[in-house]
Each structure stands twice: as C-alpha cells, then as structure tokens.
Design a protein around this motif. Structure first.
Motif, PDB file in Angstrom:
ATOM      1  N   LYS A  51      -8.593 -28.429 -29.210  1.00 49.63           N
ATOM      2  CA  LYS A  51      -9.736 -27.971 -28.154  1.00 49.63           C
ATOM      3  C   LYS A  51      -9.174 -28.184 -26.721  1.00 49.63           C
ATOM      4  CE  LYS A  51     -13.663 -28.836 -31.185  1.00 49.63           C
ATOM      5  NZ  LYS A  51     -15.133 -29.401 -31.386  1.00 49.63           N
ATOM      6  N   ALA A  52      -7.951 -28.556 -26.379  1.00 50.04           N
ATOM      7  CA  ALA A  52      -7.585 -28.873 -25.104  1.00 50.04           C
ATOM      8  C   ALA A  52      -7.444 -27.617 -24.271  1.00 50.04           C
ATOM      9  CB  ALA A  52      -6.344 -29.650 -25.125  1.00 50.04           C
ATOM     10  N   GLU A  53      -7.057 -26.470 -25.308  1.00 49.94           N
ATOM     11  CA  GLU A  53      -6.761 -25.268 -24.485  1.00 49.94           C
ATOM     12  C   GLU A  53      -8.183 -24.548 -23.943  1.00 49.94           C
ATOM     13  OE1 GLU A  53      -6.131 -21.095 -26.943  1.00 49.94           O
ATOM     14  OE2 GLU A  53      -4.683 -22.649 -27.246  1.00 49.94           O
ATOM     15  N   SER A  54      -9.237 -24.980 -24.265  1.00 54.55           N
ATOM     16  CA  SER A  54     -10.542 -24.305 -24.173  1.00 54.55           C
ATOM     17  C   SER A  54     -10.859 -24.931 -22.543  1.00 54.55           C
ATOM     18  CB  SER A  54     -11.627 -24.823 -24.970  1.00 54.55           C
ATOM     19  OG  SER A  54     -11.745 -25.922 -25.032  1.00 54.55           O
ATOM     20  N   VAL A  55     -10.334 -25.943 -22.183  1.00 51.01           N
ATOM     21  CA  VAL A  55     -10.810 -26.348 -21.062  1.00 51.01           C
ATOM     22  C   VAL A  55     -10.155 -25.390 -19.904  1.00 51.01           C
ATOM     23  CG1 VAL A  55      -9.947 -28.303 -19.148  1.00 51.01           C
ATOM     24  CG2 VAL A  55     -10.379 -29.036 -21.569  1.00 51.01           C
ATOM     25  N   PHE A  56      -8.898 -24.979 -20.175  1.00 52.35           N
ATOM     26  CA  PHE A  56      -8.509 -24.102 -18.926  1.00 52.35           C
ATOM     27  C   PHE A  56      -8.830 -22.686 -19.375  1.00 52.35           C
ATOM     28  CE2 PHE A  56      -5.447 -27.544 -19.322  1.00 52.35           C
ATOM     29  CZ  PHE A  56      -5.752 -28.187 -18.165  1.00 52.35           C
ATOM     30  N   SER A  57      -9.579 -22.152 -20.225  1.00 49.61           N
ATOM     31  CA  SER A  57     -10.161 -20.977 -20.493  1.00 49.61           C
ATOM     32  C   SER A  57     -11.225 -20.451 -19.766  1.00 49.61           C
ATOM     33  CB  SER A  57     -10.316 -20.931 -22.065  1.00 49.61           C
ATOM     34  OG  SER A  57     -10.814 -19.719 -22.411  1.00 49.61           O
ATOM     35  N   LYS A  58     -11.130 -19.546 -18.901  1.00 49.03           N
ATOM     36  CA  LYS A  58     -12.380 -19.303 -18.079  1.00 49.03           C
ATOM     37  C   LYS A  58     -13.162 -18.285 -18.795  1.00 49.03           C
ATOM     38  CE  LYS A  58      -9.979 -19.324 -13.709  1.00 49.03           C
ATOM     39  NZ  LYS A  58      -9.441 -18.766 -12.642  1.00 49.03           N
ATOM     40  N   ASP A  59     -12.841 -17.505 -19.887  1.00 47.25           N
ATOM     41  CA  ASP A  59     -13.537 -16.408 -20.614  1.00 47.25           C
ATOM     42  C   ASP A  59     -14.480 -17.146 -21.579  1.00 47.25           C
ATOM     43  OD1 ASP A  59     -11.984 -14.295 -19.632  1.00 47.25           O
ATOM     44  OD2 ASP A  59     -10.516 -14.351 -21.262  1.00 47.25           O
ATOM     45  N   HIS A  60     -14.290 -18.487 -21.872  1.00 53.35           N
ATOM     46  CA  HIS A  60     -14.628 -18.987 -22.898  1.00 53.35           C
ATOM     47  C   HIS A  60     -16.211 -19.526 -22.086  1.00 53.35           C
ATOM     48  CE1 HIS A  60     -16.024 -21.509 -26.230  1.00 53.35           C
ATOM     49  NE2 HIS A  60     -16.306 -22.594 -25.290  1.00 53.35           N
ATOM     50  N   ALA A  61     -15.942 -19.987 -20.957  1.00 51.89           N
ATOM     51  CA  ALA A  61     -16.976 -20.922 -20.330  1.00 51.89           C
ATOM     52  C   ALA A  61     -17.942 -19.665 -19.661  1.00 51.89           C
ATOM     53  CB  ALA A  61     -16.383 -21.413 -19.000  1.00 51.89           C
ATOM     54  N   SER A  62     -17.431 -18.561 -19.281  1.00 50.37           N
ATOM     55  CA  SER A  62     -18.361 -17.635 -18.629  1.00 50.37           C
ATOM     56  C   SER A  62     -19.221 -16.720 -19.723  1.00 50.37           C
ATOM     57  CB  SER A  62     -17.315 -16.549 -17.802  1.00 50.37           C
ATOM     58  OG  SER A  62     -16.654 -15.850 -18.866  1.00 50.37           O
ATOM     59  N   ALA A  63     -18.700 -16.670 -20.914  1.00 51.09           N
ATOM     60  CA  ALA A  63     -19.185 -16.030 -22.061  1.00 51.09           C
ATOM     61  C   ALA A  63     -20.504 -16.961 -22.518  1.00 51.09           C
ATOM     62  CB  ALA A  63     -18.291 -15.731 -23.167  1.00 51.09           C
ATOM     63  N   LYS A  64     -20.138 -18.158 -22.501  1.00 54.32           N
ATOM     64  CA  LYS A  64     -21.095 -19.077 -23.158  1.00 54.32           C
ATOM     65  C   LYS A  64     -22.324 -18.962 -21.895  1.00 54.32           C
ATOM     66  CE  LYS A  64     -21.374 -23.991 -24.240  1.00 54.32           C
ATOM     67  NZ  LYS A  64     -20.847 -25.208 -24.651  1.00 54.32           N
ATOM     68  N   GLU A  71     -30.704 -15.882 -22.560  1.00 52.48           N
ATOM     69  CA  GLU A  71     -31.592 -16.603 -23.188  1.00 52.48           C
ATOM     70  C   GLU A  71     -32.729 -16.944 -22.313  1.00 52.48           C
ATOM     71  OE1 GLU A  71     -32.093 -20.615 -25.720  1.00 52.48           O
ATOM     72  OE2 GLU A  71     -30.185 -19.485 -25.727  1.00 52.48           O
ATOM     73  N   LEU A  72     -32.445 -17.366 -21.197  1.00 51.60           N
ATOM     74  CA  LEU A  72     -33.366 -18.090 -20.221  1.00 51.60           C
ATOM     75  C   LEU A  72     -34.234 -16.872 -19.725  1.00 51.60           C
ATOM     76  CD1 LEU A  72     -31.215 -20.830 -18.389  1.00 51.60           C
ATOM     77  CD2 LEU A  72     -32.969 -21.142 -20.163  1.00 51.60           C
ATOM     78  N   TYR A  73     -33.614 -15.866 -19.230  1.00 52.43           N
ATOM     79  CA  TYR A  73     -34.271 -14.767 -18.773  1.00 52.43           C
ATOM     80  C   TYR A  73     -35.195 -14.258 -19.682  1.00 52.43           C
ATOM     81  CZ  TYR A  73     -32.003 -14.276 -14.268  1.00 52.43           C
ATOM     82  OH  TYR A  73     -31.238 -14.492 -13.084  1.00 52.43           O
ATOM     83  N   SER A  74     -35.008 -13.949 -21.050  1.00 53.05           N
ATOM     84  CA  SER A  74     -35.676 -13.637 -22.172  1.00 53.05           C
ATOM     85  C   SER A  74     -37.003 -14.593 -22.268  1.00 53.05           C
ATOM     86  CB  SER A  74     -35.259 -13.946 -23.272  1.00 53.05           C
ATOM     87  OG  SER A  74     -36.100 -13.663 -24.527  1.00 53.05           O
ATOM     88  N   LYS A  75     -36.757 -15.992 -22.007  1.00 55.60           N
ATOM     89  CA  LYS A  75     -37.832 -16.908 -22.055  1.00 55.60           C
ATOM     90  C   LYS A  75     -38.898 -16.836 -20.717  1.00 55.60           C
ATOM     91  CE  LYS A  75     -40.076 -20.613 -23.992  1.00 55.60           C
ATOM     92  NZ  LYS A  75     -40.534 -20.436 -25.203  1.00 55.60           N
TER      93      LYS A  75
END
Length: 92
Positions: A51-64, A71-75
């Motif tokens: 999972k070390a490579e996900s630390v430097f992945s910007k796409d993963h964090a922004s998609a999450k 979800e929050l806007y829906s609520k």
C-alpha cells in the motif's frame, strides 16, 4: 475463560513494519521485543509495502474525497427536506 484478542493501532503496526523493513533486527528479535508472532510482523510488512504507492497517488485521495463529498451533500439535501416538511407541519 476466553482470552480477549489484542488489537493494535495503525501507528503501532506501521512502526513495527518500518523496523522490519530496515532489517536492523531480525523478525524473530522484533517479535520478542513487541511480543508478536513473527508471521504477524511479516504480514504487516507485506501490507505496508503493498500500500506504500497509494501514499503518493493523488488520484486515489481525490476520488475518495469526491465520493465522500457527494455522500455528505446528499445527506444535507435529505435533512433540508425533512426540515422543510416539519416547518410546514408545524405551521411556521
């Protein structure tokens, strides 16, 4: 009597995994030091490296973040509808 299962924090797991990666001590020495089975240390080490490579992945964090934001806007929308309904019912 049943023995309660030990739970380890993410910080502790990371600390042990990093020490195992450094290889300044053997896995068996680390296991004795932290009173953990050597297999558990190897599992944490493997998981850490996978999972070390996900630390430097910007796409993963922004998609999450985007999915959480939707979800929050829906609520918020649902709660606003409930507030409007209750105002109407109470005659305000």
């Amino acid at each position: 009597m049943k023995k309660e299962r030990r739970k380890f924090s993410a910080g502790f797991k990371a600390k042990v995994a990093i020490e195992a990666i450094k290889e300044q001590q053997t896995v068996h020495e680390l296991a004795a030091k932290y009173q953990i089975h050597p297999t558990q240390i190897n599992t944490w080490k493997r998981e850490f490296l996978d999972k070390a490579e996900s630390v430097f992945s910007k796409d993963h964090a922004s998609a999450k973040d985007e999915s959480k934001e939707k979800e929050l806007y829906s609520k918020i929308g649902e709660l606003q509808i409930q507030v409007d309904f209750l105002k109407k019912v109470l005659g305000k």
